[in-house]
Scaffold this active site. Sequence first.
Site, PDB file in Angstrom:
ATOM      1  N   LYS A 140       0.931  -1.244   0.116  1.00 19.60           N
ATOM      2  CA  LYS A 140       0.094  -0.118  -0.140  1.00 19.60           C
ATOM      3  C   LYS A 140       0.678   1.076  -0.116  1.00 19.60           C
ATOM      4  CE  LYS A 140      -4.318  -1.007   2.295  1.00 19.60           C
ATOM      5  NZ  LYS A 140      -5.066  -0.932   0.931  1.00 19.60           N
TER       6      LYS A 140
ATOM      7  N   LYS B 170      -3.727   2.236   8.592  1.00 26.68           N
ATOM      8  CA  LYS B 170      -3.878   1.080   7.901  1.00 26.68           C
ATOM      9  C   LYS B 170      -2.845   0.345   7.753  1.00 26.68           C
ATOM     10  CE  LYS B 170      -7.156   2.940   4.494  1.00 26.68           C
ATOM     11  NZ  LYS B 170      -7.547   3.316   3.066  1.00 26.68           N
TER      12      LYS B 170
ATOM     13  N   GLY C  37      -8.451  -5.095   1.536  1.00 30.08           N
ATOM     14  CA  GLY C  37      -9.647  -5.751   1.699  1.00 30.08           C
ATOM     15  C   GLY C  37     -10.161  -5.187   3.029  1.00 30.08           C
ATOM     16  N   GLY C  38      -9.723  -4.163   3.864  1.00 31.91           N
ATOM     17  CA  GLY C  38     -10.131  -3.901   4.978  1.00 31.91           C
ATOM     18  C   GLY C  38      -9.648  -4.415   6.046  1.00 31.91           C
TER      19      GLY C  38
ATOM     20  N   HIS D 105     -17.209   3.950  -2.790  1.00 31.19           N
ATOM     21  CA  HIS D 105     -16.225   3.262  -3.188  1.00 31.19           C
ATOM     22  C   HIS D 105     -16.800   3.269  -4.882  1.00 31.19           C
ATOM     23  CE1 HIS D 105     -13.947  -0.780  -4.087  1.00 31.19           C
ATOM     24  NE2 HIS D 105     -14.181  -0.182  -5.265  1.00 31.19           N
TER      25      HIS D 105
ATOM     26  N   HIS E 209     -16.526  -5.738   3.849  1.00 29.42           N
ATOM     27  CA  HIS E 209     -15.501  -5.583   2.525  1.00 29.42           C
ATOM     28  C   HIS E 209     -15.844  -6.809   1.375  1.00 29.42           C
ATOM     29  CE1 HIS E 209     -13.504  -2.692   4.837  1.00 29.42           C
ATOM     30  NE2 HIS E 209     -13.839  -3.461   5.981  1.00 29.42           N
TER      31      HIS E 209
ATOM     32  N   GLU F 271      -9.476   1.783  -7.569  1.00 31.94           N
ATOM     33  CA  GLU F 271     -10.490   1.912  -6.782  1.00 31.94           C
ATOM     34  C   GLU F 271     -10.038   3.406  -6.043  1.00 31.94           C
ATOM     35  OE1 GLU F 271     -11.220  -2.386  -5.413  1.00 31.94           O
ATOM     36  OE2 GLU F 271     -10.307  -1.067  -3.914  1.00 31.94           O
TER      37      GLU F 271
ATOM     38  N   ARG G 230      -6.373  -7.202 -12.083  1.00 35.42           N
ATOM     39  CA  ARG G 230      -6.848  -8.410 -12.728  1.00 35.42           C
ATOM     40  C   ARG G 230      -8.435  -7.777 -13.308  1.00 35.42           C
ATOM     41  NH1 ARG G 230      -7.932  -8.303  -7.111  1.00 35.42           N
ATOM     42  NH2 ARG G 230     -10.416  -8.019  -6.697  1.00 35.42           N
TER      43      ARG G 230
HETATM   44  C1  MV4 Z   1     -11.002   4.327   4.052  1.00 36.46           C
HETATM   45  C2  MV4 Z   1     -12.077   4.811   4.399  1.00 36.46           C
HETATM   46  C3  MV4 Z   1     -12.330   5.892   5.037  1.00 36.46           C
HETATM   47  N1  MV4 Z   1     -11.208   6.953   5.038  1.00 36.46           N
HETATM   48  N2  MV4 Z   1      -9.838   5.212   3.931  1.00 36.46           N
HETATM   49  C4  MV4 Z   1     -11.682  -0.329   3.215  1.00 36.46           C
HETATM   50  C5  MV4 Z   1     -10.968  -1.204   2.284  1.00 36.46           C
HETATM   51  C6  MV4 Z   1      -9.960  -0.696   2.249  1.00 36.46           C
HETATM   52  N3  MV4 Z   1      -9.300  -1.059   0.977  1.00 36.46           N
HETATM   53  C7  MV4 Z   1      -9.796   0.715   2.062  1.00 36.46           C
HETATM   54  N4  MV4 Z   1     -11.355   1.027   3.278  1.00 36.46           N
HETATM   55  C8  MV4 Z   1     -11.643   2.201   3.501  1.00 36.46           C
HETATM   56  N5  MV4 Z   1     -10.564   3.037   3.551  1.00 36.46           N
HETATM   57  C9  MV4 Z   1     -10.080   6.322   4.722  1.00 36.46           C
HETATM   58  N6  MV4 Z   1      -8.773   7.396   4.586  1.00 36.46           N
HETATM   59  C10 MV4 Z   1     -13.184   3.723   4.360  1.00 36.46           C
HETATM   60  C11 MV4 Z   1     -12.722   2.521   3.955  1.00 36.46           C
HETATM   61  C12 MV4 Z   1     -13.987   1.606   4.044  1.00 36.46           C
HETATM   62  C13 MV4 Z   1     -14.465   1.063   2.573  1.00 36.46           C
HETATM   63  C14 MV4 Z   1     -13.929   1.506   1.573  1.00 36.46           C
HETATM   64  C15 MV4 Z   1     -14.638   0.921   0.438  1.00 36.46           C
HETATM   65  C16 MV4 Z   1     -15.524   0.374   0.440  1.00 36.46           C
HETATM   66  C17 MV4 Z   1     -16.163  -0.323   1.787  1.00 36.46           C
HETATM   67  C18 MV4 Z   1     -15.552   0.326   2.825  1.00 36.46           C
HETATM   68  C19 MV4 Z   1     -16.097  -0.273   4.068  1.00 36.46           C
HETATM   69  C20 MV4 Z   1     -15.499   0.330   5.337  1.00 36.46           C
HETATM   70  C21 MV4 Z   1     -14.515   1.244   5.141  1.00 36.46           C
END
Ligand code: MV4
Length: 662
Positions: free
Chosen positions: A116, A158, A164-165, A208, A235, A275, A292
């Site tokens: 990341k 993070k 994937g969360g 998203h 997720h 994304e 992919r």
């Molecule tokens: C975030 C966020 C809020 N703020 N980053 C979840 C999966 C991971 N790849 C990134 N995610 C998130 N990052 C910041 N700075 C909220 C999420 C998130 C989320 C993002 C996309 C789809 C579903 C989600 C569900 C919970 C949290």
Amino acid sequence: MFNKILIANRGEIACRIIQTAHRMGIRCVAVYSDADANARHVAMADEAFHIGPAPSSESYLKADKIIDIALKSGAQAIHPGYGFLSENTDFAEACEANGIVFIGPPSPAIAAMGSKSAAKAIMEDAGVPLVPGYHGKDQSPELLRAEAEKCGFPLLLKAVAGGGGKGMRVVENMAEFDDALAAAQREAKNAFGNPDMLIERYLTQPRHVEIQVFCDQQGNGIYLAERDCSVQRRHQKVLEEAPAPGLSEDTRKAMGEAAVRAAQAINYVGAGTVEFLYDVDGSFFFMEMNTRLQVEHPVTEMVTGQDLVEWQLKVAWGDPLPLNQAQVKTRGHAIEARIYAEDPEQDFLPATGTLRYLSTPDESANVRVDTGVTEGDEISIHYDPMIAKLIVWDDTREQAVNRMVQALEQYRIAGLKTNIRFLHATVDAQPFREAQLTTNFIASHGDLLFPKSRLDLDKALVLAAGFILEQRKSADPVTADPWSPFGRQNSWRLNWEFAQPLTLQVGDDKHELKILERDDRYQVEVGGSVYQLHAKLNDDYLQAVVNGHRLSLHGNLHNEELVLFYGGDTFKCTVYRETYGFEEMAGEGSLAAPMNGSIVAVQTKVGDRVNAGQSLVIMEAMKMEHAIKAPADGVVTDIFYSEGDQVAEGAELIAIDTGEAE
Ligand code: MV4
């Protein structure tokens, strides 16, 4: 173009790839585990090779074995689908080393998105917007504290190695920071073997939104619109749609161009997805890139009219992209729902079992079903429990939502639990119709998403009785159902009124129904009410009228288990068997009670003209009903009892003037 490829995958995506390859005149080699010997993807392929036991680690993840099979079978390329080996740099390299084309990006592009923090550094250099925060190498607690102060609260920790969360933690204020950091690092170390953290401003109501990108080997890169995948659960995406509702043309263009810059920054080739977190104010931030073809690619295909697997094959072969950016047009709106074997009532616990009955909506320009299973297949513990992807398209989002609601009502599965009812409720919910999409959608609308049954219990029981009785009638009377009263030719006659008990078990509750029949009409007593029922069964399709309310619905009766499908909902019950004997009813012509019992119904009145065989009085004895019938045509002259009366065996119940006495 390739003349033969190997598909290193299973299920719907293997089938999906084979379908396009075949349309392009390309032969397909499938691989399969013990569990998939009779799977749809194996049947569709031109040839298939067994690769090992059911667990993925011993079959679909066996890179060496799969490459050997590709070499042996003469496949020129391997399509990895999604999951399994699709983002495995070693596998991509091994393909190349063996002179096999990996249908995906070059391995360094896969590797670049694996971390990341490295991905964020690359994106920052490429001018792709990032959530404000810190993604440096220095992980000293003092520096992280200082970066947290700079970032502001709430912030999100993070795991650098996460995805994937996994390994995320929200921190509300500085007082919480140290403990949260220590916990997040511990988790990340355990889960990924790497405790390093990123710090980001936490977006509380993000969406998203992801961009489909495509790059060829000539250095061209374009975007094919976006998908909104905000409706997720832990997720796991639940619904995906294209285009993203409410996105302005300017934002779409800016996001698309940022995504292409992201892809080109890592010398990307093939299909990829960038994304973004999309915030309420229209700002967007890079989240991650998936190297992919994604599960939800069909919604992009539906709105662009392009076949992305065909594009992948062309690009892998070395052809340039079929379209340039200006030629990419979108039309209408597409939505995808992922149909899973799981139990929404039990916290979405994955379900296993046999698809005993499976009926899918008719496919058309508006409705597409991507699936890897057919009726009778098993959903096992070994793989992802996704049964199918249901994709709809229409001119507007509103129409597409209606289409989805309808198509989910036409998707019928018996034998295991599914999320169809949950999907139906979600798509049909007002906030979804109004496109109030955020990643919190499911969590914040739980009240709407687990609705009560659409059928009231008594009516469902009446319909169930209709289905069961009609199916028994249509079955071969002697061989089909050894329990059927129709098999007992000594004590039964069709088209004569009779009474019989039917006990249906729903959950732990037993419901006793009393049924009277004449011709194709029934009178069903349940829960203290009497229902007039008209029922006609054609295969699995019941057309019924209950007290004047016409309902048509499908069902499946298997052994003693009945499932009725109605409006996206299912009603399940079991026929409760007792070894009941059907007594012959009161002898014809006799107007006397055949045994001690009570009067349930008097169906005539003094002065009525009645026909021979017509039921006049219903008696109940020993929990069974008996019809007392007119012995001949005549006029009712006297009725000696009324409803609820107790009568003794042999008591005369009714008097008829048949005209013979005179
Ligand atoms: C975030 C966020 C809020 N703020 N980053 C979840 C999966 C991971 N790849 C990134 N995610 C998130 N990052 C910041 N700075 C909220 C999420 C998130 C989320 C993002 C996309 C789809 C579903 C989600 C569900 C919970 C949290």
